[in-house]
Design a protein around this motif. Structure first.
Motif: not given
Length: 118
Positions: A96-109
């Motif tokens: 999704n947009t968030f995962q693509v925009g923040f690939p380094s920490g999207f799991l914990s955020m």
């Protein structure tokens, strides 16, 4: 929040980029942007460390499909519609947009997108 192309960068990557291009940057003109990206890089680094600590083993153990599907195309040709259709099929994974925009920490955020309007 406007998504800058570098908003997903980590501090180490940002430091390397600044070191490589330090003579080409107009620091006075772009000072607010440099501060914003530095702040985002710090946030991403914290997220990356958290992802590595909490999810690293699960990510390394995840099997990957040998035949991935990539949706590519010119604007206004139906690629978003096709992406949306494929995302409804449980055989496919998508970002999704968030995962693509923040690939380094999207799991914990993962708790953050609702607060950003995403």
């Amino acid at each position: 929040v406007k998504n800058h192309p570098l908003s997903g960068i980590t501090l180490l990557q940002w430091a390397r980029l600044l070191r490589a291009r330090w003579t080409q940057i107009e620091y006075l003109r772009y000072f607010p942007r440099l501060i914003f990206i530095t702040f985002m890089a710090a946030l991403n680094t914290i997220g990356a460390v958290a992802d590595w600590f909490f999810y690293g083993a699960k990510v390394r153990a995840q099997e990957l499909n040998d035949e991935p599907v990539f949706v590519l195309g010119h604007p206004r040709t139906g690629t978003t519609h096709l992406h949306n259709l494929l995302s409804k099929d449980p055989r496919f994974a998508y970002a999704n947009t968030f995962q693509v925009g923040f690939p380094s920490g999207f799991l914990s955020m993962s708790w953050l997108p609702p607060y950003l309007g995403l």
